[in-house]
Design an enzyme around this catalytic site. Structure first.
Site, PDB file in Angstrom:
ATOM      1  N   THR A  33      13.390  56.107  63.659  1.00 10.25           N
ATOM      2  CA  THR A  33      12.059  56.027  63.066  1.00 10.25           C
ATOM      3  C   THR A  33      10.990  56.462  64.061  1.00 10.25           C
ATOM      4  O   THR A  33      11.179  56.339  65.279  1.00 10.25           O
ATOM      5  CB  THR A  33      11.768  54.576  62.616  1.00 10.25           C
ATOM      6  OG1 THR A  33      10.397  54.437  62.247  1.00 10.25           O
ATOM      7  CG2 THR A  33      12.049  53.585  63.743  1.00 10.25           C
ATOM      8  N   ASP A  34       9.864  56.928  63.539  1.00 12.95           N
ATOM      9  CA  ASP A  34       8.746  57.258  64.424  1.00 12.95           C
ATOM     10  C   ASP A  34       8.095  56.012  65.020  1.00 12.95           C
ATOM     11  O   ASP A  34       7.317  56.099  65.967  1.00 12.95           O
ATOM     12  CB  ASP A  34       7.697  58.108  63.690  1.00 12.95           C
ATOM     13  CG  ASP A  34       7.127  57.445  62.454  1.00 12.95           C
ATOM     14  OD1 ASP A  34       7.594  56.344  62.078  1.00 12.95           O
ATOM     15  OD2 ASP A  34       6.226  58.030  61.824  1.00 12.95           O
ATOM     16  N   GLU A  35       8.431  54.840  64.489  1.00 14.53           N
ATOM     17  CA  GLU A  35       7.801  53.612  64.984  1.00 14.53           C
ATOM     18  C   GLU A  35       8.222  53.262  66.406  1.00 14.53           C
ATOM     19  O   GLU A  35       7.591  52.430  67.052  1.00 14.53           O
ATOM     20  CB  GLU A  35       8.078  52.453  64.033  1.00 14.53           C
ATOM     21  CG  GLU A  35       7.452  52.663  62.661  1.00 14.53           C
ATOM     22  CD  GLU A  35       7.512  51.431  61.770  1.00 14.53           C
ATOM     23  OE1 GLU A  35       7.304  50.318  62.291  1.00 14.53           O
ATOM     24  OE2 GLU A  35       7.770  51.588  60.571  1.00 14.53           O
ATOM     25  N   TYR A  51      11.387  44.970  64.962  1.00 11.64           N
ATOM     26  CA  TYR A  51      12.060  46.076  64.285  1.00 11.64           C
ATOM     27  C   TYR A  51      12.053  47.335  65.133  1.00 11.64           C
ATOM     28  O   TYR A  51      13.105  47.898  65.462  1.00 11.64           O
ATOM     29  CB  TYR A  51      11.408  46.346  62.931  1.00 11.64           C
ATOM     30  CG  TYR A  51      11.696  47.730  62.387  1.00 11.64           C
ATOM     31  CD1 TYR A  51      13.009  48.181  62.243  1.00 11.64           C
ATOM     32  CD2 TYR A  51      10.667  48.599  62.036  1.00 11.64           C
ATOM     33  CE1 TYR A  51      13.279  49.456  61.765  1.00 11.64           C
ATOM     34  CE2 TYR A  51      10.927  49.864  61.556  1.00 11.64           C
ATOM     35  CZ  TYR A  51      12.240  50.294  61.419  1.00 11.64           C
ATOM     36  OH  TYR A  51      12.502  51.553  60.960  1.00 11.64           O
ATOM     37  N   LYS A 100      15.137  49.384  67.145  1.00 16.62           N
ATOM     38  CA  LYS A 100      15.458  50.784  66.854  1.00 16.62           C
ATOM     39  C   LYS A 100      15.340  51.634  68.121  1.00 16.62           C
ATOM     40  O   LYS A 100      16.163  52.529  68.361  1.00 16.62           O
ATOM     41  CB  LYS A 100      14.546  51.326  65.761  1.00 16.62           C
ATOM     42  CG  LYS A 100      14.867  50.806  64.373  1.00 16.62           C
ATOM     43  CD  LYS A 100      16.291  51.152  63.923  1.00 16.62           C
ATOM     44  CE  LYS A 100      16.473  52.640  63.684  1.00 16.62           C
ATOM     45  NZ  LYS A 100      17.855  52.933  63.189  1.00 16.62           N
TER      46      LYS A 100
END
Length: 332
Positions: free
Chosen positions: A121-123, A148, A152
């Site tokens: 994810t870009d997060e 989260y 990741k």
């Protein structure tokens, strides 16, 4: 015909990928999914039995994973705990799945020499200021802000280490926010769409200024298939469709497309640690691998998504009341 193993293939993005592969290739797909709340077998209804199989199980189950890897030509790893609010409420499942689960897959890939693609994810990059002209790229330092996104980020680093230390044949992709069919009603866009269908006013965190870079799940699927076919081992590719919109714009567009007044929504308490802005630079994926999105127009993709939720209430209705009760208990 390749034999693909897709972890988390009963979830939102994973199930869209399974449908995409079966429609656009001759590959056989086996899905491994634990069927937690976010997994839904109904998302895989109607798939051809001669090219599709489903196995319920945990990616942290080393024995099961080893058996499945021994029969797979490639593995696409979607399985993850992925909801920020849930990670703030109870971080432990995010460690179990995102860290230990990914480690288990990597060890199986190491043993069997299996090609692995890891979905991220870009997060993991944190967030950008609203007026920052830059976008995330493959060289952006990691700066996660929630349980989260930090788990990741940890899983990404495990993949990189196993490539370098053990020669695992893996690639990574970090994608921007997805929307489209089969997305759980706890998520932002389907929650607002289903609220309007139910006659409930949509809910907007804070002032709604937070910006996300939206991509239709089918475009994400085509990008992952491109990376699997053409990507260079050890490389990371960012997937985005130049779809930056703030949350207020998205809610107002949903209302307009559904024939409601654009201001017919309520502001609710903002989420703790709510990242300001995500934005993806997918130049590397486009220039090196020749990929481009098919949904260049966010409004067209959103209209198609709204219609899907109108047409498939039997898919999302069973989870709707519980989700709204949970958010109501938090004042959201």
């Amino acid at each position: 015909m390749r034999r693909l193993l897709v972890t988390g293939g009963a979830g939102f993005i994973g199930s869209n990928f399974v449908h995409h592969v079966l429609e656009h290739t001759d590959d056989h797909v086996t899905v491994l999914d634990k069927l937690t709340y976010a997994g839904n077998l109904a998302s895989l209804d109607g798939l051809p039995s001669d090219r599709f199989a489903f196995i319920q199980g945990d990616i942290a189950d080393a024995g099961l994973v080893d058996e499945l890897f021994s029969r797979a030509d490639a593995v696409i790893h979607y399985a993850a705990e992925s909801h920020n609010d849930n990670s703030l409420h109870d971080p432990r499942p995010f460690l179990d799945t995102n860290i230990i689960g990914t480690y288990t897959l990597l060890e199986a890939a190491r043993k069997h020499g299996t090609r692995l693609h890891h979905i991220s994810t870009d997060e993991v990059y944190g967030d950008l200021e609203l007026d920052d002209p830059t976008r995330f790229s493959e060289s952006t330092p990691y700066n996660p802000s929630s349980p989260y996104s930090s788990t990741k980020a940890g899983s990404d680093l495990l993949v990189r280490a196993w490539v370098r230390s053990f020669g695992v044949r893996a690639t990574i992709s970090n994608c921007s926010n997805n929307y489209g069919p089969y997305q759980h009603v706890e998520k932002f866009i389907p929650r607002q769409i289903t609220n309007v269908i139910r006659g409930i006013r949509p809910k907007l965190y804070g002032a709604g200024e937070n910006v996300r870079d939206w991509i239709h799940a089918d475009d994400h699927s085509s990008a992952v298939l491109t990376i699997l076919d053409k990507g260079e081992i050890g490389e990371t590719y960012l997937i985005g469709a130049d779809g930056e919109k703030n949350n207020k714009e998205v809610v107002e567009l949903i209302l307009a497309l559904m024939g409601e007044a654009k201001d017919a929504y309520d502001h609710v308490t903002d989420r703790a640690g709510h990242d300001l802005r995500y934005a993806i630079d997918s130049t590397k994926l486009r220039s090196e691998l020749g990929w481009k999105p098919s949904y260049g127009d966010f409004e067209a993709g959103l209209a198609a998504t709204i219609q899907w939720y109108r047409d498939n209430e039997q898919w999302w209705a069973p989870a709707k009341d519980g989700v709204e009760a949970f958010y109501a208990s938090k004042g959201q």
